[in-house]
Scaffold this active site. Structure first.
Site, PDB file in Angstrom:
ATOM      1  N   ASP A  93     103.739  31.041  31.340  1.00  0.00           N
ATOM      2  CA  ASP A  93     105.033  30.365  31.494  1.00  0.00           C
ATOM      3  C   ASP A  93     104.891  28.892  31.117  1.00  0.00           C
ATOM      4  OD1 ASP A  93     106.300  32.668  32.489  1.00  0.00           O
ATOM      5  OD2 ASP A  93     107.360  31.532  34.051  1.00  0.00           O
ATOM      6  N   LYS A 133      88.378  30.694  38.539  1.00  0.00           N
ATOM      7  CA  LYS A 133      88.227  29.737  39.641  1.00  0.00           C
ATOM      8  C   LYS A 133      86.876  30.042  40.277  1.00  0.00           C
ATOM      9  CE  LYS A 133      89.927  26.481  42.351  1.00  0.00           C
ATOM     10  NZ  LYS A 133      90.178  25.094  41.915  1.00  0.00           N
ATOM     11  N   TYR A 176      97.779  41.335  41.868  1.00  0.00           N
ATOM     12  CA  TYR A 176      99.073  42.032  41.887  1.00  0.00           C
ATOM     13  C   TYR A 176      98.920  43.502  42.286  1.00  0.00           C
ATOM     14  CZ  TYR A 176     101.178  37.998  39.551  1.00  0.00           C
ATOM     15  OH  TYR A 176     101.626  36.744  39.232  1.00  0.00           O
ATOM     16  N   ASP A 189      92.913  25.379  37.534  1.00  0.00           N
ATOM     17  CA  ASP A 189      93.682  24.159  37.820  1.00  0.00           C
ATOM     18  C   ASP A 189      93.514  23.143  36.694  1.00  0.00           C
ATOM     19  OD1 ASP A 189      91.010  24.018  38.594  1.00  0.00           O
ATOM     20  OD2 ASP A 189      91.387  22.842  40.406  1.00  0.00           O
ATOM     21  N   ASP A 207      99.871  34.891  34.285  1.00  0.00           N
ATOM     22  CA  ASP A 207     101.310  34.865  34.560  1.00  0.00           C
ATOM     23  C   ASP A 207     101.774  33.408  34.612  1.00  0.00           C
ATOM     24  OD1 ASP A 207     103.850  35.718  35.230  1.00  0.00           O
ATOM     25  OD2 ASP A 207     103.401  35.987  37.354  1.00  0.00           O
TER      26      ASP A 207
HETATM   27  C1  IPM Z   1     106.006  38.531  33.741  1.00  0.00           C
HETATM   28  C2  IPM Z   1     106.834  38.567  34.996  1.00  0.00           C
HETATM   29  C3  IPM Z   1     106.358  39.730  35.854  1.00  0.00           C
HETATM   30  C4  IPM Z   1     104.913  39.488  36.169  1.00  0.00           C
HETATM   31  C5  IPM Z   1     107.170  39.977  37.121  1.00  0.00           C
HETATM   32  C6  IPM Z   1     108.634  40.152  36.832  1.00  0.00           C
HETATM   33  C7  IPM Z   1     106.633  41.124  37.911  1.00  0.00           C
HETATM   34  O1  IPM Z   1     106.762  37.351  35.664  1.00  0.00           O
HETATM   35  O2  IPM Z   1     106.043  39.499  32.974  1.00  0.00           O
HETATM   36  O3  IPM Z   1     105.326  37.536  33.532  1.00  0.00           O
HETATM   37  O4  IPM Z   1     104.599  38.702  37.055  1.00  0.00           O
HETATM   38  O5  IPM Z   1     104.070  40.054  35.497  1.00  0.00           O
HETATM   39 MG    MG Z   2     105.746  35.851  34.580  1.00  0.00          MG
END
Ligand code: IPM
Ligand code: MG
Length: 355
Positions: A248, A188, A142, A220, A244
């Site tokens: 999720d 990875k 990032y 993975d 990230d």
């Molecule tokens: C998170 C979000 C952020 C990230 C975005 C909005 C930049 O997805 O906090 O996980 O990828 O870090």
């Molecule tokens: Mg995120």
């Protein structure tokens, strides 16, 4: 009485609604734990861009650095999708994390027994899940250089230095010491040079924590194992992009992304925020689930302010509200006794927390 200065960054979409509820709950525990909070609001994201032309005004950084902790809502929305990259709300957030130096993002995922049916996975797979993703937050792909694009090509660079890996690894091992003493480092390394270094350095750091069991997993495979048998994990140590994605995924073990808090730490001032986004589609309707933000306020009390009693009260109040069958709309079909609005949920939790 102890007084704390909290910077509030409400942001976009549902951000303002959920922060208001977290403040309600903080004020409720303040009165019974002999604490006082003073709040200062600061702009970030699309709303900041609309007013100042910058998604992260310098004043927001100043206010944050001048506080004891930052409570953050959510930013972004399709309204700002077509802006140049550096004006987009997400760029403001990335820059904010970097400016503050919060390199460690802690994302717990646990399953509330009361909501065991809310997950898309079978109850016998998820019962008792209690894991923590420790995600490196201000390095990796990032932020890596070079990056860019022209008409026919786009490129980013995944880069980690030894020093960056060492400090996030220490965070993961320290956290594991207070949990089940297991760290699974995600990489990875079968493909990426940066992951080979990651693995080597994590192994070196692990020698300082002989009590902690260290394992390694390719990202993975980890994505698959999280769904197959999530209870095998305690602390998952990851780089920025892997964390990230996996955080999720881990959030859905609990049934709703509206339930999970996070803490971004490692610097003087930490940022506490729900892991979900700004959900512009439901903003302003009073249906957002404020629990992730309320639990983020609890993490703030625990990690930034060392106010464990107040944090315990909030955690217990959230559990009680769920146990008694109060549900916001996202969880309405799971054993709801009463479906409530964002602000009703905040009031119920505040009321329990004050006792
Ligand atoms: C998170 C979000 C952020 C990230 C975005 C909005 C930049 O997805 O906090 O996980 O990828 O870090
Ligand atoms: Mg995120």
């Amino acid at each position: 009485m102890k007084t704390y200065k909290i910077a509030l960054i409400k942001g976009d979409g549902i951000g303002p609604e959920i922060i208001d509820e977290a403040v309600k709950v903080l004020d409720a525990v303040a009165s019974c734990c002999d604490l006082e909070f003073s709040y200062e609001e600061a702009l970030m994201g699309g709303c900041a861009y609309d007013i100042t032309g910058d998604p992260l005004p310098q004043e927001t950084i100043n206010i944050s650095l001048n506080s004891d902790a930052v409570l953050f809502g959510a930013i972004g929305g399709s309204k700002w999708d077509n802006l140049p990259r550096e004006k987009r709300p997400e760029s403001g957030l990335l820059r904010f994390r970097k400016e503050l130096g919060v390199y460690a993002n802690l994302r717990p995922a646990n399953v509330f027994d009361e909501l065991i049916n809310a997950s898309s996975l079978k109850p016998e797979v998820i019962k008792g899940v209690d894991l923590m993703v420790v995600r490196e937050l201000i390095g990796g792909i990032y932020f890596g250089e070079p990056k860019g694009r022209d008409e026919n090509k786009g490129w980013n660079t995944m880069v980690y230095t030894r020093e960056e890996i060492v400090r996030i690894a220490h965070q993961a091992f320290k956290i594991a010491m207070n949990r089940s003493k297991r760290v699974c480092s995600i990489d990875k390394a079968n493909v990426l040079d940066v992951s080979q270094l990651w693995r080597e350095v994590v192994i070196e750091v692990s020698k300082e924590y002989p009590e902690v069991e260290l394992t390694h997993m390719y990202v993975d495979n980890a994505a698959m194992q999280l769904i197959r048998d999530p209870r095998q994990f305690d602390v998952m140590l990851t780089g920025n992009i892997f964390g990230d994605i996996l955080s999720d995924e881990a959030s859905m073990l609990s049934g709703s992304i509206g339930l999970l808090p996070s803490a971004s730490v490692g610097a003087k001032i930490g940022v506490y925020e729900p892991i979900h986004g700004s959900a512009p589609d439901i903003a302003g309707q009073g249906v957002a689930n404020p629990i992730a933000t309320i639990l983020s306020a609890s993490m703030m009390l625990r990690y930034a302010l060392d106010e464990h009693k107040a944090a315990d009260k909030i955690d217990a109040a959230v559990k009680r509200a769920l146990k008694e069958g109060y549900r916001t709309k996202d969880l309405a079909q799971y054993d709801a006794k009463e479906v409530c609005s964002t602000s009703e949920m905040g009031s119920i939790i505040a009321n329990y927390a004050a006792k």
